[in-house]
Design an enzyme around this catalytic site. Structure first.
Site, PDB file in Angstrom:
ATOM      1  N   HIS A  89       0.857  -1.185   0.000  1.00 44.88           N
ATOM      2  CA  HIS A  89       0.000   0.000   0.000  1.00 44.88           C
ATOM      3  C   HIS A  89       0.893   1.235   0.000  1.00 44.88           C
ATOM      4  O   HIS A  89       1.921   1.262   0.672  1.00 44.88           O
ATOM      5  CB  HIS A  89      -0.886  -0.011   1.254  1.00 44.88           C
ATOM      6  CG  HIS A  89      -1.288   1.362   1.706  1.00 44.88           C
ATOM      7  ND1 HIS A  89      -0.655   2.023   2.735  1.00 44.88           N
ATOM      8  CD2 HIS A  89      -2.237   2.207   1.235  1.00 44.88           C
ATOM      9  CE1 HIS A  89      -1.214   3.210   2.892  1.00 44.88           C
ATOM     10  NE2 HIS A  89      -2.175   3.355   1.998  1.00 44.88           N
ATOM     11  N   ASN A  99       0.390   5.705  -0.174  1.00 46.98           N
ATOM     12  CA  ASN A  99      -0.501   6.846  -0.280  1.00 46.98           C
ATOM     13  C   ASN A  99       0.295   8.091   0.046  1.00 46.98           C
ATOM     14  O   ASN A  99       1.049   8.113   1.010  1.00 46.98           O
ATOM     15  CB  ASN A  99      -1.687   6.664   0.692  1.00 46.98           C
ATOM     16  CG  ASN A  99      -2.396   7.962   1.032  1.00 46.98           C
ATOM     17  OD1 ASN A  99      -2.417   8.396   2.180  1.00 46.98           O
ATOM     18  ND2 ASN A  99      -2.974   8.604   0.037  1.00 46.98           N
ATOM     19  N   THR A 100       0.192   9.112  -0.793  1.00 49.23           N
ATOM     20  CA  THR A 100       0.730  10.428  -0.423  1.00 49.23           C
ATOM     21  C   THR A 100      -0.315  11.467  -0.783  1.00 49.23           C
ATOM     22  O   THR A 100      -1.075  11.289  -1.731  1.00 49.23           O
ATOM     23  CB  THR A 100       2.071  10.742  -1.124  1.00 49.23           C
ATOM     24  OG1 THR A 100       1.947  10.485  -2.531  1.00 49.23           O
ATOM     25  CG2 THR A 100       3.208   9.902  -0.574  1.00 49.23           C
ATOM     26  N   ARG A 101      -0.352  12.515  -0.007  1.00 51.77           N
ATOM     27  CA  ARG A 101      -1.416  13.506  -0.195  1.00 51.77           C
ATOM     28  C   ARG A 101      -0.957  14.885   0.272  1.00 51.77           C
ATOM     29  O   ARG A 101      -0.059  15.007   1.117  1.00 51.77           O
ATOM     30  CB  ARG A 101      -2.661  13.080   0.590  1.00 51.77           C
ATOM     31  CG  ARG A 101      -2.389  12.856   2.055  1.00 51.77           C
ATOM     32  CD  ARG A 101      -3.519  12.162   2.798  1.00 51.77           C
ATOM     33  NE  ARG A 101      -3.159  11.949   4.192  1.00 51.77           N
ATOM     34  CZ  ARG A 101      -2.549  10.844   4.653  1.00 51.77           C
ATOM     35  NH1 ARG A 101      -2.241   9.857   3.848  1.00 51.77           N
ATOM     36  NH2 ARG A 101      -2.236  10.741   5.936  1.00 51.77           N
ATOM     37  N   HIS A 129      12.635  -1.892   4.175  1.00 50.56           N
ATOM     38  CA  HIS A 129      12.893  -0.873   5.197  1.00 50.56           C
ATOM     39  C   HIS A 129      14.222  -0.146   4.956  1.00 50.56           C
ATOM     40  O   HIS A 129      14.316   1.060   5.199  1.00 50.56           O
ATOM     41  CB  HIS A 129      12.859  -1.503   6.593  1.00 50.56           C
ATOM     42  CG  HIS A 129      11.474  -1.639   7.143  1.00 50.56           C
ATOM     43  ND1 HIS A 129      10.841  -0.626   7.810  1.00 50.56           N
ATOM     44  CD2 HIS A 129      10.567  -2.655   7.086  1.00 50.56           C
ATOM     45  CE1 HIS A 129       9.610  -1.008   8.165  1.00 50.56           C
ATOM     46  NE2 HIS A 129       9.425  -2.248   7.737  1.00 50.56           N
ATOM     47  N   HIS A 161      -7.947  -4.994  18.232  1.00 52.22           N
ATOM     48  CA  HIS A 161      -8.831  -6.099  18.625  1.00 52.22           C
ATOM     49  C   HIS A 161      -8.179  -7.453  18.405  1.00 52.22           C
ATOM     50  O   HIS A 161      -8.616  -8.451  18.963  1.00 52.22           O
ATOM     51  CB  HIS A 161     -10.163  -6.014  17.874  1.00 52.22           C
ATOM     52  CG  HIS A 161     -10.043  -6.148  16.388  1.00 52.22           C
ATOM     53  ND1 HIS A 161      -9.494  -5.173  15.588  1.00 52.22           N
ATOM     54  CD2 HIS A 161     -10.377  -7.156  15.548  1.00 52.22           C
ATOM     55  CE1 HIS A 161      -9.519  -5.569  14.335  1.00 52.22           C
ATOM     56  NE2 HIS A 161     -10.038  -6.763  14.272  1.00 52.22           N
TER      57      HIS A 161
END
Lengths: 285, 285
Positions: free
Chosen positions: B119, B121-123, B156, B186
């Site tokens: 995954h 994501n950049t914004r 990494h 959970h």
């Protein structure tokens, strides 16, 4: 509240008894239609991580069979102090955060896409107030097929009888509540073909409420047995199975995004396996 | 804020460019290892239900291939007024609820259980304040295998280089943030083997922040290509596939129960198909 301890006992005893009855019925169906005679496996759990019964607990029963790909029938009786997140949000907890809750919850995901999935839950909650809640609803694979509509009509007619026996007019109210509750706003679609849903049930005569809740359990057993008998031998194809996995994905979305029971379970440190037993054996996105 | 319109343009242009670059790279990998040459399908959407561009929109690109069972690469640039639920909860919106947000988000679920899911994501967000956010993280099927740990070490190490180039010490901070964010309380377990996560990035030199965000996109392409090359031809069995469906169920749980992007998307009337493109093609409970 009058005789509250006795009421707690009667309600929780019923939920446990119903669990035994339902599991036995489902096993009979497995024996009748499944190739091998699959059985429920039972697991007891305590809410106290140290293992004491001081905070209550429950018993989950899970069957992974030939007819019922995944059937979970759980009971629990839990009590103690509510978490900060929940206190004040539940009736009768604004000044005292003690709660007691007992209930039965079941979700059945059949292997055949022709047999509808079903959910039933009834519960008795005690805080500074006390009330029953619950519901039962059906989710056929193809919500628009003639077959599914026929099944839903039968199912709703039986629920109406049970409701009418309790209080004329309540079926319409609880059906509407169900339609509003089992709705996925982000998809603008219903989860299935409905049923009934009610909460905060606390009429003048406790015994009548209790009897109504009992009758919902009996109605489940009777109607679902009949539905399975009518659909278990129907043939199906790959497209039906694909549609089933699609329908199941909506089930997952509803349960994780909106379901109160899931939220309550997570907030009250319920048993994760028991809370998530409702999730389908497979789903596709 | 200085030159904010220019910054918006630079950021949103980059996200769109990166989308094209990444889709092209992933299609090349499909061509190399897949039996047929699967391609991305693009769908444009507008946030305004009437179809105008007044509230922004986006472009989702989805590939269902042989190597990548489901790969979604989405960009969006949305703006307008925040819903009541969100106003005040996002920095710079306590007095003015106007917002502007642009970003790229991708999730890849490979068919082979030997290739990790990923995954990124950049914004760039603009309210009365402005900042970058994003992250990238990897989810191998078997989190404990030697193979997976080797892949995670490589991943990494590459992220650390990219972070060090931006600011010494930030890798450790963003890695910790990632571990904390991609965690299922959970289940008391992590979603995968981590990566980096950051938010509210707004240093003195905007260009450096923008460059860091660009470099994350480039690092994704470079490292994932290398990981796929190393794993695409490895053999696997039914148990690996079962474990993959198990791992994917945790992915679903995280995304529906906790993911901020999902919540933000739902709260801002984002495109449902785009928001849920992150969900795996299959999952088992």
């Amino acid at each position: 509240m009058k005789n509250i301890d006795k009421k707690k006992q009667i309600a929780s005893d019923w939920f446990k008894k119903l669990q035994v009855l339902i599991c036995s019925e489902l096993e009979s169906i497995e024996k009748k239609y499944g190739k091998k005679h699959s059985k429920f496996k039972a697991v007891r759990w305590n809410r106290d991580k140290k293992g004491s019964d001081n905070l209550g607990g429950g018993e989950m029963r899970l069957l992974r069979g030939k007819v019922f790909e995944k059937a979970g029938v759980n009971t629990s009786t839990v009590f103690g102090k509510l978490s900060k997140n929940l206190s004040g949000k539940i009736p009768g907890t604004d000044k005292n955060i003690e709660f007691w809750a007992s209930g039965i919850s079941l979700v059945i995901h059949p292997y055949s896409p022709k047999i509808p999935a079903i959910h039933m839950n009834t519960r008795f909650i005690v805080t500074q107030k006390s009330w029953f809640g619950g519901g039962i609803d059906i989710t056929p694979t193809d919500k628009n097929s003639k077959e599914s509509k026929k099944i839903a009509n039968f199912f709703h007619a039986e629920l109406k009888k049970t409701c009418d026996f309790y209080k004329i007019g309540c079926y319409e109210k609880y059906k509407k509540w169900c339609d509003e509750y089992f709705f996925l706003p982000h998809r603008n679609e219903s989860r299935g073909l409905g049923g009934i849903f009610f909460d905060y049930l606390n009429s003048d005569v406790w015994n009548e409420d209790m009897e109504f809740v009992k009758n919902i359990g009996k109605t489940f057993t009777k109607t679902y047995k009949s539905i399975v008998n009518d659909t278990a031998k129907l043939s199906w194809n790959d497209n039906d199975k694909k549609l089933q996995n699609f329908r199941r994905s909506r089930y997952v979305e509803f349960n994780l995004l909106y379901d109160r029971g899931t939220k309550f379970g997570l907030e009250t440190d319920g048993n994760i396996e028991a809370i998530f037993m409702s999730l389908p054996p497979s789903a596709s996105w």
